[in-house]
Scaffold this motif. Sequence first.
Motif, short mmCIF file in Angstrom:
data_model
loop_
_atom_site.label_atom_id
_atom_site.label_comp_id
_atom_site.label_asym_id
_atom_site.label_seq_id
_atom_site.Cartn_x
_atom_site.Cartn_y
_atom_site.Cartn_z
N UNK A 62 4.96 -2.65 -8.60
CA UNK A 62 5.90 -1.58 -8.89
C UNK A 62 6.43 -0.93 -7.62
N UNK A 63 5.54 -0.61 -6.67
CA UNK A 63 5.97 -0.01 -5.41
C UNK A 63 6.85 -0.94 -4.60
N UNK A 64 6.60 -2.23 -4.75
CA UNK A 64 7.38 -3.22 -3.99
C UNK A 64 8.77 -3.43 -4.61
N UNK A 65 8.82 -3.50 -5.95
CA UNK A 65 10.08 -3.83 -6.62
C UNK A 65 10.97 -2.61 -6.91
N UNK A 66 10.39 -1.49 -7.30
CA UNK A 66 11.20 -0.35 -7.73
C UNK A 66 12.14 0.21 -6.66
N UNK A 74 11.62 5.76 -2.23
CA UNK A 74 11.06 4.79 -1.28
C UNK A 74 9.73 5.31 -0.72
N UNK A 75 9.08 4.45 0.01
CA UNK A 75 7.86 4.81 0.73
C UNK A 75 8.19 4.83 2.22
N UNK A 76 7.63 5.78 2.93
CA UNK A 76 7.90 5.87 4.37
C UNK A 76 6.59 6.15 5.12
N UNK A 77 6.70 6.18 6.42
CA UNK A 77 5.53 6.42 7.27
C UNK A 77 5.07 5.12 7.88
N UNK A 78 3.79 4.89 7.89
CA UNK A 78 3.21 3.67 8.44
C UNK A 78 3.38 2.54 7.41
N UNK A 79 4.62 2.17 7.16
CA UNK A 79 4.98 1.27 6.06
C UNK A 79 6.10 0.35 6.49
N UNK A 80 5.86 -0.96 6.38
CA UNK A 80 6.87 -1.94 6.78
C UNK A 80 7.69 -2.46 5.60
N UNK A 81 7.30 -2.12 4.38
CA UNK A 81 8.01 -2.62 3.20
C UNK A 81 7.44 -3.92 2.65
N UNK A 82 6.36 -4.42 3.24
CA UNK A 82 5.77 -5.68 2.79
C UNK A 82 4.95 -5.45 1.52
N UNK A 84 1.94 -6.48 1.05
CA UNK A 84 0.57 -6.07 1.42
C UNK A 84 0.49 -4.59 1.77
N UNK A 85 1.55 -4.03 2.35
CA UNK A 85 1.56 -2.58 2.57
C UNK A 85 1.56 -1.84 1.23
N UNK A 86 2.28 -2.38 0.25
CA UNK A 86 2.29 -1.78 -1.09
C UNK A 86 0.91 -1.88 -1.74
N UNK A 87 0.23 -3.00 -1.53
CA UNK A 87 -1.12 -3.16 -2.07
C UNK A 87 -2.07 -2.17 -1.41
#
Length: 141
Positions: A62-66, A74-82, A84-87
Motif C-alpha cells: 500500500x505504501x509503495x503503490x498508493x 507520500x513518505x519523506x525523510x530517510x526514504x528512497x521510494x523503494x 524495501x524502504x516501504x517494508x
Amino acid sequence: MLTVFLVNGLIIALAVLIHYEFLYRMSVLIPRMKLKHRFRIVCGVFGAIIAHSLEIWLFALGYYLLPHFRDWGHLSGNFSGSLLDCVYFSYISFTTLGLGDIVPHGHIRHLVGLEALTGLLLITWTASFLYYEMQRYWDNR
C-alpha cells in the motif's frame, strides 16, 4: 475521502483475514504434530511471525503503490521510494515502534495510524492464541 476509507478498509480487512486463516490453521495443525508440546509452540511462534510478516508486506505494498495515485500523499525523510524502504516503514508502524526517520504526508497518514492499531490488535490476538495453546497442553512438571 470515501476512496481513502475504502482502500484503507480493504487493506485492513485483508490483513485480518490473513491473520485469522493463519491462527485457524495453526489451531488445527498444532494438536496433530508428532512433537513434544513445547516444540509445537515454537512452530506456532514461527507461524505467527510468518503471518505478521505477510500482513506487514501487505501494508508495505500500500505504501509503495498508493503514492503513485493522485492525492494520496507520500513518505519523506530517510526514504528512497523503494519497496524495501516501504517494508521497513511498515515493520516500524505495525509494531508501533515509530522511529520517525520516515514521515508520512497527506492521506497516507491515515493508513499509517490504522496499521499501528491493526498491528497492536493482531499481535495481541497472537499472544492470546499462543498463551491458550501453551495452557492447553503444558506439562505440569
